[in-house]
Design a protein around this motif. Structure first.
Motif, PDB file in Angstrom:
ATOM      1  N   PHE A 228       0.820  -1.211   0.000  1.00 49.33           N
ATOM      2  CA  PHE A 228       0.000   0.000   0.000  1.00 49.33           C
ATOM      3  C   PHE A 228       0.857   1.265   0.000  1.00 49.33           C
ATOM      4  O   PHE A 228       0.468   2.286  -0.573  1.00 49.33           O
ATOM      5  CB  PHE A 228      -0.961  -0.017   1.182  1.00 49.33           C
ATOM      6  CG  PHE A 228      -2.058  -1.046   1.052  1.00 49.33           C
ATOM      7  CD1 PHE A 228      -2.348  -1.630  -0.176  1.00 49.33           C
ATOM      8  CD2 PHE A 228      -2.813  -1.435   2.151  1.00 49.33           C
ATOM      9  CE1 PHE A 228      -3.355  -2.581  -0.319  1.00 49.33           C
ATOM     10  CE2 PHE A 228      -3.823  -2.378   2.023  1.00 49.33           C
ATOM     11  CZ  PHE A 228      -4.101  -2.952   0.797  1.00 49.33           C
ATOM     12  N   LYS A 229       2.024   1.213   0.632  1.00 49.04           N
ATOM     13  CA  LYS A 229       2.933   2.358   0.551  1.00 49.04           C
ATOM     14  C   LYS A 229       3.452   2.525  -0.882  1.00 49.04           C
ATOM     15  O   LYS A 229       3.612   3.651  -1.371  1.00 49.04           O
ATOM     16  CB  LYS A 229       4.101   2.192   1.528  1.00 49.04           C
ATOM     17  CG  LYS A 229       3.764   2.579   2.954  1.00 49.04           C
ATOM     18  CD  LYS A 229       3.410   4.056   3.075  1.00 49.04           C
ATOM     19  CE  LYS A 229       3.161   4.489   4.492  1.00 49.04           C
ATOM     20  NZ  LYS A 229       2.768   5.920   4.606  1.00 49.04           N
ATOM     21  N   ALA A 230       3.723   1.418  -1.562  1.00 51.06           N
ATOM     22  CA  ALA A 230       4.157   1.501  -2.960  1.00 51.06           C
ATOM     23  C   ALA A 230       3.062   2.109  -3.820  1.00 51.06           C
ATOM     24  O   ALA A 230       3.334   2.915  -4.728  1.00 51.06           O
ATOM     25  CB  ALA A 230       4.538   0.113  -3.473  1.00 51.06           C
ATOM     26  N   MET A 231       1.806   1.732  -3.574  1.00 49.92           N
ATOM     27  CA  MET A 231       0.691   2.342  -4.300  1.00 49.92           C
ATOM     28  C   MET A 231       0.623   3.843  -4.016  1.00 49.92           C
ATOM     29  O   MET A 231       0.376   4.653  -4.920  1.00 49.92           O
ATOM     30  CB  MET A 231      -0.627   1.678  -3.890  1.00 49.92           C
ATOM     31  CG  MET A 231      -0.773   0.234  -4.315  1.00 49.92           C
ATOM     32  SD  MET A 231      -2.347  -0.450  -3.724  1.00 49.92           S
ATOM     33  CE  MET A 231      -2.088  -2.197  -4.068  1.00 49.92           C
ATOM     34  N   GLY A 232       0.834   4.207  -2.757  1.00 47.97           N
ATOM     35  CA  GLY A 232       0.827   5.618  -2.394  1.00 47.97           C
ATOM     36  C   GLY A 232       1.916   6.393  -3.114  1.00 47.97           C
ATOM     37  O   GLY A 232       1.692   7.514  -3.573  1.00 47.97           O
ATOM     38  N   GLU A 233       3.111   5.795  -3.222  1.00 54.11           N
ATOM     39  CA  GLU A 233       4.197   6.447  -3.947  1.00 54.11           C
ATOM     40  C   GLU A 233       3.792   6.751  -5.387  1.00 54.11           C
ATOM     41  O   GLU A 233       4.021   7.859  -5.896  1.00 54.11           O
ATOM     42  CB  GLU A 233       5.430   5.545  -3.965  1.00 54.11           C
ATOM     43  CG  GLU A 233       6.153   5.427  -2.638  1.00 54.11           C
ATOM     44  CD  GLU A 233       7.446   4.645  -2.741  1.00 54.11           C
ATOM     45  OE1 GLU A 233       8.144   4.516  -1.735  1.00 54.11           O
ATOM     46  OE2 GLU A 233       7.764   4.153  -3.860  1.00 54.11           O
ATOM     47  N   LEU A 234       3.181   5.780  -6.050  1.00 56.64           N
ATOM     48  CA  LEU A 234       2.774   5.963  -7.446  1.00 56.64           C
ATOM     49  C   LEU A 234       1.697   7.040  -7.569  1.00 56.64           C
ATOM     50  O   LEU A 234       1.744   7.881  -8.478  1.00 56.64           O
ATOM     51  CB  LEU A 234       2.275   4.642  -8.018  1.00 56.64           C
ATOM     52  CG  LEU A 234       3.346   3.580  -8.269  1.00 56.64           C
ATOM     53  CD1 LEU A 234       2.704   2.242  -8.608  1.00 56.64           C
ATOM     54  CD2 LEU A 234       4.280   4.012  -9.392  1.00 56.64           C
ATOM     55  N   LEU A 235       0.735   7.023  -6.646  1.00 56.02           N
ATOM     56  CA  LEU A 235      -0.323   8.029  -6.678  1.00 56.02           C
ATOM     57  C   LEU A 235       0.240   9.434  -6.499  1.00 56.02           C
ATOM     58  O   LEU A 235      -0.058  10.351  -7.277  1.00 56.02           O
ATOM     59  CB  LEU A 235      -1.331   7.752  -5.555  1.00 56.02           C
ATOM     60  CG  LEU A 235      -2.542   6.872  -5.850  1.00 56.02           C
ATOM     61  CD1 LEU A 235      -3.321   6.639  -4.567  1.00 56.02           C
ATOM     62  CD2 LEU A 235      -3.440   7.522  -6.897  1.00 56.02           C
ATOM     63  N   VAL A 236       1.062   9.607  -5.477  1.00 56.64           N
ATOM     64  CA  VAL A 236       1.601  10.938  -5.183  1.00 56.64           C
ATOM     65  C   VAL A 236       2.479  11.416  -6.325  1.00 56.64           C
ATOM     66  O   VAL A 236       2.406  12.589  -6.736  1.00 56.64           O
ATOM     67  CB  VAL A 236       2.372  10.921  -3.855  1.00 56.64           C
ATOM     68  CG1 VAL A 236       3.052  12.260  -3.605  1.00 56.64           C
ATOM     69  CG2 VAL A 236       1.440  10.589  -2.694  1.00 56.64           C
ATOM     70  N   ASN A 237       3.305  10.529  -6.867  1.00 53.13           N
ATOM     71  CA  ASN A 237       4.170  10.935  -7.969  1.00 53.13           C
ATOM     72  C   ASN A 237       3.359  11.318  -9.205  1.00 53.13           C
ATOM     73  O   ASN A 237       3.701  12.263  -9.922  1.00 53.13           O
ATOM     74  CB  ASN A 237       5.148   9.822  -8.320  1.00 53.13           C
ATOM     75  CG  ASN A 237       6.312  10.333  -9.146  1.00 53.13           C
ATOM     76  OD1 ASN A 237       7.226  10.952  -8.630  1.00 53.13           O
ATOM     77  ND2 ASN A 237       6.258  10.091 -10.445  1.00 53.13           N
ATOM     78  N   GLU A 238       2.267  10.601  -9.455  1.00 56.57           N
ATOM     79  CA  GLU A 238       1.444  10.917 -10.625  1.00 56.57           C
ATOM     80  C   GLU A 238       0.754  12.270 -10.484  1.00 56.57           C
ATOM     81  O   GLU A 238       0.685  13.050 -11.437  1.00 56.57           O
ATOM     82  CB  GLU A 238       0.414   9.808 -10.847  1.00 56.57           C
ATOM     83  CG  GLU A 238      -0.543  10.056 -12.011  1.00 56.57           C
ATOM     84  CD  GLU A 238       0.133  10.157 -13.378  1.00 56.57           C
ATOM     85  OE1 GLU A 238      -0.569  10.503 -14.355  1.00 56.57           O
ATOM     86  OE2 GLU A 238       1.352   9.895 -13.484  1.00 56.57           O
ATOM     87  N   TYR A 239       0.257  12.570  -9.273  1.00 57.78           N
ATOM     88  CA  TYR A 239      -0.358  13.879  -9.056  1.00 57.78           C
ATOM     89  C   TYR A 239       0.683  14.990  -9.200  1.00 57.78           C
ATOM     90  O   TYR A 239       0.357  16.096  -9.629  1.00 57.78           O
ATOM     91  CB  TYR A 239      -1.033  13.931  -7.689  1.00 57.78           C
ATOM     92  CG  TYR A 239      -2.454  13.410  -7.688  1.00 57.78           C
ATOM     93  CD1 TYR A 239      -3.526  14.255  -7.437  1.00 57.78           C
ATOM     94  CD2 TYR A 239      -2.727  12.071  -7.960  1.00 57.78           C
ATOM     95  CE1 TYR A 239      -4.832  13.796  -7.442  1.00 57.78           C
ATOM     96  CE2 TYR A 239      -4.025  11.585  -7.959  1.00 57.78           C
ATOM     97  CZ  TYR A 239      -5.074  12.457  -7.715  1.00 57.78           C
ATOM     98  OH  TYR A 239      -6.360  11.982  -7.734  1.00 57.78           O
ATOM     99  N   SER A 240       1.930  14.685  -8.852  1.00 57.72           N
ATOM    100  CA  SER A 240       2.999  15.664  -9.042  1.00 57.72           C
ATOM    101  C   SER A 240       3.322  15.823 -10.524  1.00 57.72           C
ATOM    102  O   SER A 240       3.509  16.938 -11.024  1.00 57.72           O
ATOM    103  CB  SER A 240       4.238  15.225  -8.263  1.00 57.72           C
ATOM    104  OG  SER A 240       5.221  16.222  -8.233  1.00 57.72           O
ATOM    105  N   ARG A 241       3.378  14.715 -11.242  1.00 62.51           N
ATOM    106  CA  ARG A 241       3.667  14.763 -12.679  1.00 62.51           C
ATOM    107  C   ARG A 241       2.614  15.565 -13.423  1.00 62.51           C
ATOM    108  O   ARG A 241       2.924  16.300 -14.380  1.00 62.51           O
ATOM    109  CB  ARG A 241       3.736  13.337 -13.242  1.00 62.51           C
ATOM    110  CG  ARG A 241       4.230  13.242 -14.677  1.00 62.51           C
ATOM    111  CD  ARG A 241       4.108  11.822 -15.213  1.00 62.51           C
ATOM    112  NE  ARG A 241       2.722  11.452 -15.420  1.00 62.51           N
ATOM    113  CZ  ARG A 241       2.019  11.752 -16.512  1.00 62.51           C
ATOM    114  NH1 ARG A 241       2.572  12.457 -17.488  1.00 62.51           N
ATOM    115  NH2 ARG A 241       0.762  11.374 -16.627  1.00 62.51           N
ATOM    116  N   LYS A 242       1.374  15.469 -12.977  1.00 60.75           N
ATOM    117  CA  LYS A 242       0.282  16.206 -13.603  1.00 60.75           C
ATOM    118  C   LYS A 242       0.272  17.685 -13.219  1.00 60.75           C
ATOM    119  O   LYS A 242      -0.504  18.461 -13.765  1.00 60.75           O
ATOM    120  CB  LYS A 242      -1.062  15.573 -13.216  1.00 60.75           C
ATOM    121  CG  LYS A 242      -1.241  14.137 -13.730  1.00 60.75           C
ATOM    122  CD  LYS A 242      -1.450  14.069 -15.224  1.00 60.75           C
ATOM    123  CE  LYS A 242      -2.831  14.543 -15.617  1.00 60.75           C
ATOM    124  NZ  LYS A 242      -3.076  14.388 -17.072  1.00 60.75           N
ATOM    125  N   GLY A 243       1.108  18.056 -12.242  1.00 59.20           N
ATOM    126  CA  GLY A 243       1.174  19.454 -11.840  1.00 59.20           C
ATOM    127  C   GLY A 243       0.173  19.855 -10.778  1.00 59.20           C
ATOM    128  O   GLY A 243      -0.012  21.054 -10.529  1.00 59.20           O
TER     129      GLY A 243
END
Length: 319
Positions: A149-164
């Motif tokens: 679940f922490k790995a999923m969180g990493e992907l989510l947070v990074n994607e929201y950052s990538r989207k600006g």
């Protein structure tokens, strides 16, 4: 401007809030600080007029809208169900560690001001066959519910950052030792217990073999690195916003040697070895050494040694 801290009433969260206030007083923050909003199930213990406690569940959308608004410059997401609790209750862990992270990101996205978003992750995202020293680009292969679940969180947070939508800093923390207080639900809780309890004259149990290698940080150093994560300019960070926070690499046997150095043979004698397969299954899947060249270059720093972390705890809570 405001900073929101989920888990702000907890051990790590309250210390982060204290350090953020000190950084604001020293003029180190990139913006003025009007208040810090602690979002937790309990009130934040910090007594400062700038600290506002909002108590409630991260599943409460109205509470999130109250906490995260147009004045929010930053968000620290520290609230989580830890490794042992995640192993025992999959659904609760998913609700807190995945769904609440998504809701918080959506609240940040809705204010349309790209707040700095510091997300605490864990070395539990790793597992499987690993090199002796884990590089910064190793793919995650968690072997626990918490790690997954922490790995999923990493992907989510990074994607929201990538989207600006947020300016992310994903901090993979070492295991924190020595934590004061009582044992928590983390599978790694013993990493503090085998030091903390004997220094207070209380017996403790070590559930893993003495050659188990661990990646550790004292509380003070972990908090300093979390505050530093907020301060690093976005231009210095790569597109993949995961940061392996520096720690010290020691075996459990070396930890016990540090205990004896600081507390004497009588303290060491209070630790007994009682293997626990459920704990070993989780903790022994974690890496014990990381390549931290990149994070050191960004200004993050580890403790000088594990013994210095033990002495820090002894000076603050025992002596």
């Amino acid at each position: 401007m405001n900073i929101v801290v989920t888990g702000g009433a907890g051990f790590l969260g309250s210390r982060v809030i204290t350090e953020l206030l000190a950084a604001a007083d020293a003029g180190k923050l990139p913006h003025p600080l009007t208040k810090v909003i602690s979002l937790d199930l309990a009130a934040c213990p910090i007594q400062d007029p700038r600290v506002v406690s909002l108590t409630g569940d991260l599943a409460d959308s109205a509470l999130l809208r109250q906490a995260v608004d147009a004045d929010t410059a930053g968000i620290y997401h520290l609230a989580a169900v830890l490794s042992g609790g995640s192993a025992e209750d999959f659904d609760l862990s998913h609700r807190v560690n995945v769904e609440a992270t998504h809701r918080l990101l959506e609240a940040a996205r809705a204010i349309d001001s790209r707040p700095t978003f510091v997300f605490t992750s864990s070395l539990a995202v790793f597992g499987g066959a690993m090199p002796e020293v884990v590089p910064g680009n190793l793919a995650t292969q968690p072997e626990s519910t918490y790690g997954a679940f922490k790995a999923m969180g990493e992907l989510l947070v990074n994607e929201y950052s990538r989207k600006g939508w947020v300016d992310a800093r994903i901090a993979r923390l070492p295991t924190i030792s020595v934590r004061p207080g009582k044992p928590n639900s983390a599978a790694s809780s013993f990493a503090s217990g085998i030091i903390r309890e004997p220094l207070q004259g209380i017996p403790a149990v070590c559930p893993v073999p003495p050659d188990t290698r661990m990646w550790l940080s004292s509380p003070n150093t972990a908090v300093a690195n979390l505050v530093h994560a907020y301060l690093v300019p976005a231009a210095e960070l790569p597109a993949w916003r995961v940061l392996d926070i520096p720690g010290v690499s020691v075996t459990v046997g070396e930890m016990l040697h540090a205990l004896e150095t600081v507390g004497g043979a009588e303290a060491r004698a209070l630790v007994s070895e009682v293997p626990d397969e459920s704990i070993m299954e989780i903790v022994c899947s974690w890496p014990g050494v990381f390549d931290i060249e990149r994070t050191l270059a960004l200004g993050f720093a580890p403790d000088n040694s594990f013994e210095s972390a033990v002495r820090q705890f002894h000076a603050e809570f025992i002596a």
